[in-house]
Motif scaffolding. Structure first.
Motif, PDB file in Angstrom:
ATOM      1  N   ALA A   3     139.068  61.562  54.152  1.00 58.30           N
ATOM      2  CA  ALA A   3     140.259  61.525  55.004  1.00 58.30           C
ATOM      3  C   ALA A   3     141.434  60.933  54.254  1.00 58.30           C
ATOM      4  O   ALA A   3     142.597  61.293  54.491  1.00 58.30           O
ATOM      5  N   GLY A   4     141.149  60.031  53.313  1.00 61.80           N
ATOM      6  CA  GLY A   4     142.214  59.393  52.548  1.00 61.80           C
ATOM      7  C   GLY A   4     142.698  60.192  51.360  1.00 61.80           C
ATOM      8  O   GLY A   4     143.607  59.749  50.656  1.00 61.80           O
ATOM      9  N   GLY A   5     142.087  61.339  51.102  1.00 65.44           N
ATOM     10  CA  GLY A   5     142.591  62.190  50.025  1.00 65.44           C
ATOM     11  C   GLY A   5     141.577  62.583  48.986  1.00 65.44           C
ATOM     12  O   GLY A   5     141.895  63.347  48.079  1.00 65.44           O
ATOM     13  N   GLN A   6     140.325  62.102  49.081  1.00 68.58           N
ATOM     14  CA  GLN A   6     139.296  62.472  48.117  1.00 68.58           C
ATOM     15  C   GLN A   6     138.615  63.764  48.550  1.00 68.58           C
ATOM     16  O   GLN A   6     137.444  63.791  48.901  1.00 68.58           O
ATOM     17  N   SER A   7     139.374  64.835  48.549  1.00 72.99           N
ATOM     18  CA  SER A   7     138.848  66.110  49.037  1.00 72.99           C
ATOM     19  C   SER A   7     139.757  67.249  48.583  1.00 72.99           C
ATOM     20  O   SER A   7     140.962  67.052  48.382  1.00 72.99           O
ATOM     21  N   PRO A   8     139.192  68.449  48.414  1.00 76.79           N
ATOM     22  CA  PRO A   8     140.042  69.609  48.098  1.00 76.79           C
ATOM     23  C   PRO A   8     140.791  70.149  49.315  1.00 76.79           C
ATOM     24  O   PRO A   8     141.677  70.977  49.177  1.00 76.79           O
ATOM     25  N   HIS A   9     140.448  69.657  50.514  1.00 77.38           N
ATOM     26  CA  HIS A   9     141.037  70.196  51.744  1.00 77.38           C
ATOM     27  C   HIS A   9     142.249  69.360  52.165  1.00 77.38           C
ATOM     28  O   HIS A   9     142.313  68.853  53.290  1.00 77.38           O
ATOM     29  N   LEU A  10     143.224  69.243  51.292  1.00 81.04           N
ATOM     30  CA  LEU A  10     144.401  68.432  51.582  1.00 81.04           C
ATOM     31  C   LEU A  10     145.567  69.348  51.936  1.00 81.04           C
ATOM     32  O   LEU A  10     145.867  70.296  51.202  1.00 81.04           O
ATOM     33  N   HIS A  11     146.211  69.068  53.066  1.00 81.63           N
ATOM     34  CA  HIS A  11     147.286  69.933  53.551  1.00 81.63           C
ATOM     35  C   HIS A  11     148.388  69.076  54.171  1.00 81.63           C
ATOM     36  O   HIS A  11     148.148  67.930  54.564  1.00 81.63           O
TER      37      HIS A  11
END
Length: 518
Positions: free
Chosen positions: A253-261
């Motif tokens: 949720a804090g940004g450690q993911s490829p699903h950032l929009h």
């Protein structure tokens, strides 16, 4: 009037059932659906289901699917069908419509019918009711908890306290994001109490809740959730894992993911979405009417037979949940369902309010025509999204959807196995970086000797080899043509897999089966 209302409500439910259950196998399995299908398979194999706090969300989807699997007569994983899998979220999608019947005395008769109709036709609601993922179950269980609380506020019966606890516990055991709904609901209760009279009203509400009933609800919530997390007490560590899970999910949720929009990711898809050479997609009618419903809730005017407190609770809850999801960088489009449901309920109120505003009969007739055409447009979008452009990137609800072209690949591998001496025991190797070969584990489930690789192994060869095109494997050249490139298949837009087949096996197949279909 009651009979006409009941008939209309039932007809809406039937339309909703049809939209959600018709041709459930018409689109290829999404990556997430395939992962969930693999997890479900553990329920009828020797391996017992065990909750994983790092991936795959909660257990309710898998336990909830068992009835459909048993009733379908499925006995082995390779017999599992997409329709069987997707039937579970589809039925929960219909259940979301039926739950509204218990809110009739709060929303009012007209608003309840309108909300049921919008729930039935919403393109997002229909599309994700047909997806074997957790989201529709989460929305249903949160709604179940909310409806239980509302009924308890009206009748003060233990039954409704237990129902609220059941919904809360099942939501907890479905997906980690249930905490957002809890936070939004708590804030909505506080803000509504403040508007209704402040601290004295809040204290009166608390006193009205009998301690025994509150304890019952919490006990049901805790008991149900932990029975599922612990695989019915066979995995005691699941209880702790249900709390530990929030650490990896907070990182994502804090940004450690490829699903950032960006923050407007969800609202863009709801309000106005169009891509090159694509149609205009919008659920703007629902948003506009929801704004009307919110205005009436906050002013306390034009509500007719809608309970003002419920309208205000829905307003604050929906705005709060929308703000939470919009603020979090991690976004996937199906997460829209939680607050979209709130907008839909408010839109139902908005329909009644608009008719209260407009008094002349001719104007009301004109408004009815406009609303009919607008809801027809919603129905058209639902059909287009779920039955025509279900894999088109220009569809706002399509997200990393598998291309229909991929289905040719497992079909071709199955044909090759028929002429191989090992049949379904034939060795197959699948090679793609970062495991970018899903949903192939689902589609190759009939084979029991499949190797999965993130990079080219030292010896990549097998009778059948599937390789990500981006690796540039060129196995035909590396093997001096003892293997040949037999086809190129689209996994997702601009992502391709290459099929390499042992030359002698290919010749044998060509001799007995004919050329590769176009």
């Amino acid at each position: 009037m009651n009979r006409a209302w009941a008939l209309g409500f039932c007809l809406i439910a039937v339309v909703g059932l049809t939209l959600r259950c018709l041709r459930l196998d018409n689109r290829p399995m999404h990556n997430d659906e395939a992962v969930n299908a693999i997890k479900l398979a553990t329920h009828w194999t020797a391996e017992r289901y065990r909750y994983d706090p790092n991936e795959h969300h909660g257990p309710t989807l898998y336990y909830g699917s068992l009835a459909a699997v048993w009733l379908s007569g499925t006995r082995r994983f390779d017999e599992l069908h997409e329709t069987t899998l997707r039937l579970t979220p589809a039925l929960f999608g219909v259940g979301l419509i039926l739950l509204l019947g218990l809110l009739r005395d709060g929303l009012g008769r007209g608003a309840t019918l309108a909300a049921a109709w919008f729930t039935c036709l919403s393109p997002a609601m229909v599309f994700y009711s047909r997806d074997y993922i957790h989201e529709m179950l989460l929305v249903f269980f949160v709604a179940l908890a909310g409806v239980g609380l509302w009924r308890y506020a009206r009748e003060r019966k233990a039954l409704w306290a237990g129902m609220a606890g059941l919904g809360l516990g099942l939501a907890y055991a479905t997906k980690e994001t249930f905490v957002f709904s809890v936070a939004a609901a708590a804030a909505a209760l506080a803000l509504t109490a403040r508007m209704e009279g402040g601290a004295p009203v809040a204290r009166r509400w608390l006193r009205a809740c009998q301690p025994g009933h509150a304890a019952l609800g919490l006990l049901v919530a805790l008991g149900v959730s932990q029975l599922l997390f612990t695989s019915f007490l066979s995995n005691p560590e699941g209880a702790l894992d249900s709390v530990r899970t929030y650490l990896p999910w907070l990182e994502r949720a804090g940004g450690q993911s490829p699903h950032l929009h960006p923050w407007y990711f969800y609202l863009e898809r709801l309000a106005f979405f169009q891509r090159p050479r694509g149609p205009v997609w919008t659920e703007g009618l629902i948003l506009l009417l929801a704004v009307v419903g919110m205005s009436a809730a906050l002013t306390g005017r034009w509500l007719r037979d809608t309970d003002r407190r419920l309208a205000r609770l829905l307003t604050f809850y929906t705005l709060g949940l929308t703000a939470i999801y919009s603020a979090i960088a991690y976004k996937t489009p199906w997460c829209v369902l939680g607050f979209l449901h709130g907008f839909i309920l408010l839109a139902g109120i908005g329909v009644v309010v608009v008719f209260e505003w407009i008094r002349p009969r001719w104007a009301r007739t004109g408004l009815a025509v406009v609303l009919t055409l607008a809801t027809a447009h919603l129905a058209w979008q639902s059909g287009l999204a779920s039955f025509v452009r279900f894999a088109d990137w220009r569809n706002p609800w399509v997200y990393a959807q598998t291309s229909p072209d991929l289905l040719r690949l497992p079909a071709q591998v199955a044909k090759l196995a028929q002429v191989h001496p090992d049949d379904r025991h034939m060795l197959v190797r699948v090679i793609a970086p970062e495991s970018d070969y899903w949903p192939l584990p689902y589609y190759l489930r009939q084979f029991d000797r499949v190797g999965w690789y993130d990079r080219l192994p030292e010896d990549p060869f097998a009778p059948v080899v599937i390789v990500a095109a981006k690796l540039g494997a060129a196995l035909d050249e590396r093997s001096d043509r003892r293997w040949l490139l037999a086809g190129l298949f689209e996994l997702r837009p601009a992502v391709f897999l290459e099929l390499y087949v042992e030359t002698e096996l290919w010749k044998k197949w060509v001799e007995t089966r004919g050329p590769l279909p176009e």
